[in-house]
Design a protein around this motif. Structure first.
Motif, PDB file in Angstrom:
ATOM      1  N   LYS A 154     -64.229  42.259  -6.419  1.00 50.19           N
ATOM      2  CA  LYS A 154     -64.016  40.813  -6.289  1.00 50.19           C
ATOM      3  C   LYS A 154     -65.329  40.077  -6.044  1.00 50.19           C
ATOM      4  N   CYS A 155     -66.197  40.661  -5.231  1.00 50.19           N
ATOM      5  CA  CYS A 155     -67.492  40.031  -4.947  1.00 50.19           C
ATOM      6  C   CYS A 155     -68.342  39.935  -6.206  1.00 50.19           C
ATOM      7  N   ILE A 156     -68.423  41.019  -6.945  1.00 52.15           N
ATOM      8  CA  ILE A 156     -69.237  41.017  -8.161  1.00 52.15           C
ATOM      9  C   ILE A 156     -68.665  40.057  -9.191  1.00 52.15           C
ATOM     10  N   THR A 157     -67.366  40.048  -9.350  1.00 45.00           N
ATOM     11  CA  THR A 157     -66.739  39.140 -10.312  1.00 45.00           C
ATOM     12  C   THR A 157     -67.063  37.694  -9.978  1.00 45.00           C
ATOM     13  N   ARG A 158     -66.931  37.325  -8.732  1.00 43.97           N
ATOM     14  CA  ARG A 158     -67.231  35.947  -8.307  1.00 43.97           C
ATOM     15  C   ARG A 158     -68.725  35.649  -8.428  1.00 43.97           C
ATOM     16  N   LEU A 159     -69.546  36.628  -8.067  1.00 40.44           N
ATOM     17  CA  LEU A 159     -70.994  36.459  -8.132  1.00 40.44           C
ATOM     18  C   LEU A 159     -71.475  36.283  -9.568  1.00 40.44           C
ATOM     19  N   LEU A 160     -70.879  36.993 -10.514  1.00 39.13           N
ATOM     20  CA  LEU A 160     -71.289  36.861 -11.916  1.00 39.13           C
ATOM     21  C   LEU A 160     -71.116  35.435 -12.425  1.00 39.13           C
ATOM     22  N   ASP A 161     -70.069  34.752 -11.982  1.00 43.50           N
ATOM     23  CA  ASP A 161     -69.898  33.342 -12.362  1.00 43.50           C
ATOM     24  C   ASP A 161     -71.111  32.522 -11.948  1.00 43.50           C
ATOM     25  N   VAL A 162     -71.585  32.739 -10.737  1.00 39.71           N
ATOM     26  CA  VAL A 162     -72.746  32.002 -10.236  1.00 39.71           C
ATOM     27  C   VAL A 162     -74.009  32.407 -10.991  1.00 39.71           C
ATOM     28  N   LEU A 163     -74.207  33.705 -11.173  1.00 46.18           N
ATOM     29  CA  LEU A 163     -75.426  34.183 -11.832  1.00 46.18           C
ATOM     30  C   LEU A 163     -75.542  33.664 -13.260  1.00 46.18           C
ATOM     31  N   PHE A 164     -74.443  33.685 -13.984  1.00 45.06           N
ATOM     32  CA  PHE A 164     -74.492  33.271 -15.386  1.00 45.06           C
ATOM     33  C   PHE A 164     -74.330  31.768 -15.581  1.00 45.06           C
ATOM     34  N   ASN A 165     -73.450  31.156 -14.829  1.00 43.74           N
ATOM     35  CA  ASN A 165     -73.127  29.753 -15.088  1.00 43.74           C
ATOM     36  C   ASN A 165     -73.933  28.755 -14.264  1.00 43.74           C
ATOM     37  N   GLU A 166     -74.379  29.155 -13.080  1.00 49.29           N
ATOM     38  CA  GLU A 166     -75.180  28.244 -12.260  1.00 49.29           C
ATOM     39  C   GLU A 166     -76.663  28.595 -12.288  1.00 49.29           C
ATOM     40  N   MET A 167     -76.974  29.876 -12.126  1.00 44.36           N
ATOM     41  CA  MET A 167     -78.380  30.292 -12.101  1.00 44.36           C
ATOM     42  C   MET A 167     -78.936  30.509 -13.508  1.00 44.36           C
ATOM     43  N   LYS A 168     -78.048  30.551 -14.490  1.00 43.35           N
ATOM     44  CA  LYS A 168     -78.418  30.678 -15.907  1.00 43.35           C
ATOM     45  C   LYS A 168     -79.172  31.973 -16.213  1.00 43.35           C
ATOM     46  N   LEU A 169     -78.813  33.046 -15.505  1.00 43.32           N
ATOM     47  CA  LEU A 169     -79.384  34.343 -15.841  1.00 43.32           C
ATOM     48  C   LEU A 169     -78.734  34.849 -17.128  1.00 43.32           C
ATOM     49  N   ASN A 170     -79.409  35.760 -17.803  1.00 43.86           N
ATOM     50  CA  ASN A 170     -78.899  36.283 -19.067  1.00 43.86           C
ATOM     51  C   ASN A 170     -78.344  37.695 -18.949  1.00 43.86           C
ATOM     52  N   ARG A 171     -78.872  38.480 -18.020  1.00 47.51           N
ATOM     53  CA  ARG A 171     -78.505  39.897 -17.973  1.00 47.51           C
ATOM     54  C   ARG A 171     -78.437  40.362 -16.520  1.00 47.51           C
ATOM     55  N   VAL A 172     -77.391  41.111 -16.204  1.00 42.50           N
ATOM     56  CA  VAL A 172     -77.219  41.705 -14.881  1.00 42.50           C
ATOM     57  C   VAL A 172     -76.989  43.197 -15.074  1.00 42.50           C
ATOM     58  N   ILE A 173     -77.693  43.972 -14.262  1.00 40.50           N
ATOM     59  CA  ILE A 173     -77.642  45.427 -14.363  1.00 40.50           C
ATOM     60  C   ILE A 173     -77.059  46.008 -13.074  1.00 40.50           C
ATOM     61  N   ILE A 174     -76.284  47.063 -13.225  1.00 36.57           N
ATOM     62  CA  ILE A 174     -75.851  47.883 -12.090  1.00 36.57           C
ATOM     63  C   ILE A 174     -76.178  49.324 -12.457  1.00 36.57           C
ATOM     64  N   GLN A 175     -76.848  50.028 -11.545  1.00 38.95           N
ATOM     65  CA  GLN A 175     -77.165  51.433 -11.761  1.00 38.95           C
ATOM     66  C   GLN A 175     -76.481  52.272 -10.689  1.00 38.95           C
ATOM     67  N   CYS A 176     -75.880  53.366 -11.124  1.00 41.72           N
ATOM     68  CA  CYS A 176     -75.144  54.251 -10.216  1.00 41.72           C
ATOM     69  C   CYS A 176     -75.494  55.702 -10.534  1.00 41.72           C
ATOM     70  N   ALA A 177     -75.447  56.529  -9.510  1.00 39.38           N
ATOM     71  CA  ALA A 177     -75.573  57.967  -9.758  1.00 39.38           C
ATOM     72  C   ALA A 177     -74.396  58.403 -10.628  1.00 39.38           C
ATOM     73  N   GLU A 178     -74.677  59.257 -11.579  1.00 36.61           N
ATOM     74  CA  GLU A 178     -73.644  59.682 -12.523  1.00 36.61           C
ATOM     75  C   GLU A 178     -72.441  60.305 -11.817  1.00 36.61           C
ATOM     76  N   THR A 179     -72.677  61.015 -10.730  1.00 31.04           N
ATOM     77  CA  THR A 179     -71.575  61.686 -10.039  1.00 31.04           C
ATOM     78  C   THR A 179     -70.901  60.808  -8.980  1.00 31.04           C
ATOM     79  N   ASN A 180     -71.396  59.584  -8.781  1.00 27.70           N
ATOM     80  CA  ASN A 180     -70.784  58.675  -7.815  1.00 27.70           C
ATOM     81  C   ASN A 180     -69.686  57.873  -8.527  1.00 27.70           C
ATOM     82  N   LEU A 181     -68.569  58.512  -8.720  1.00 29.58           N
ATOM     83  CA  LEU A 181     -67.489  57.926  -9.518  1.00 29.58           C
ATOM     84  C   LEU A 181     -66.928  56.644  -8.909  1.00 29.58           C
ATOM     85  N   ARG A 182     -66.805  56.592  -7.592  1.00 31.36           N
ATOM     86  CA  ARG A 182     -66.275  55.370  -6.957  1.00 31.36           C
ATOM     87  C   ARG A 182     -67.166  54.174  -7.255  1.00 31.36           C
ATOM     88  N   SER A 183     -68.468  54.383  -7.194  1.00 28.06           N
ATOM     89  CA  SER A 183     -69.396  53.296  -7.484  1.00 28.06           C
ATOM     90  C   SER A 183     -69.365  52.930  -8.967  1.00 28.06           C
TER      91      SER A 183
END
Length: 180
Positions: free
Chosen positions: A111-140
């Motif tokens: 929920k936090c990321i979903t809401r934050l993406l609205d701000v990042l893309f629509n207000e801050m006008k960013l173009n790309r957001v990345i999330i990196q996770c360990a391959e074995t960290n399935l929950r993340s």
């Protein structure tokens, strides 16, 4: 931007110096849970270890270079979310997060990321957001997958974690993906 109301139960807010002890307690109570994936946990052995870190977070935010913020669920600090360095020239940032074991499974980070993406893309006008996770960290990994990030691939043995290398999966979301 802060405090940032995600919904009726979740608030994102910058960690203030007076919240240092609460943050340390959160980390300490979840030390084994967090340590599995986060190297910095071992560096936080007392509340005082957080003083320079909180100051750095404050400076990064003031410099418009991302933020590290607490996640409050029903008034209790349960985790953190961060925008790592913002590359303003290319309009790119990455998101990191952690959550107390007791708060998992309630969709808080999603929920936090979903809401934050609205701000990042629509207000801050960013173009790309990345999330990196360990391959074995399935929950993340489930989080960016649930939100609709694209799996760009695996960097083999890209992170040393305590006593072994971890493969890192990179996910991305573009403004054009989000605003479709």
């Amino acid at each position: 931007m802060f405090p940032f109301q995600v919904n009726e139960s979740i608030v994102i807010n910058l960690i203030q110096p007076q919240e240092r002890d609460a943050l340390y307690t959160l980390i300490d109570e979840n030390r084994m849970h967090l340590r599995e994936w986060l190297l910095w946990v071992d560096k936080r052995q007392s509340p005082e270890d957080l003083d320079p870190v909180i100051e750095m977070w404050k400076q990064n935010y003031e410099d418009q270079n991302g933020f590290d913020a607490g996640l409050w669920f029903d008034g209790k600090l349960v985790g953190m979310i961060a925008l790592h360095y913002i590359d303003w020239k290319n309009k790119v940032t990455s998101i990191g997060y952690f959550l107390a074991a007791s708060a998992e499974g309630q969709g808080i980070i999603t929920k936090c990321i979903t809401r934050l993406l609205d701000v990042l893309f629509n207000e801050m006008k960013l173009n790309r957001v990345i999330i990196q996770c360990a391959e074995t960290n399935l929950r993340s990994r489930w989080i960016p997958e649930r939100v609709g990030f694209i799996n760009e691939g695996i960097s083999r043995e890209a992170q040393w974690l305590h006593d072994h290398y971890e493969n890192i999966v990179t996910y991305s979301m573009l403004s054009s993906d989000w605003n479709r």
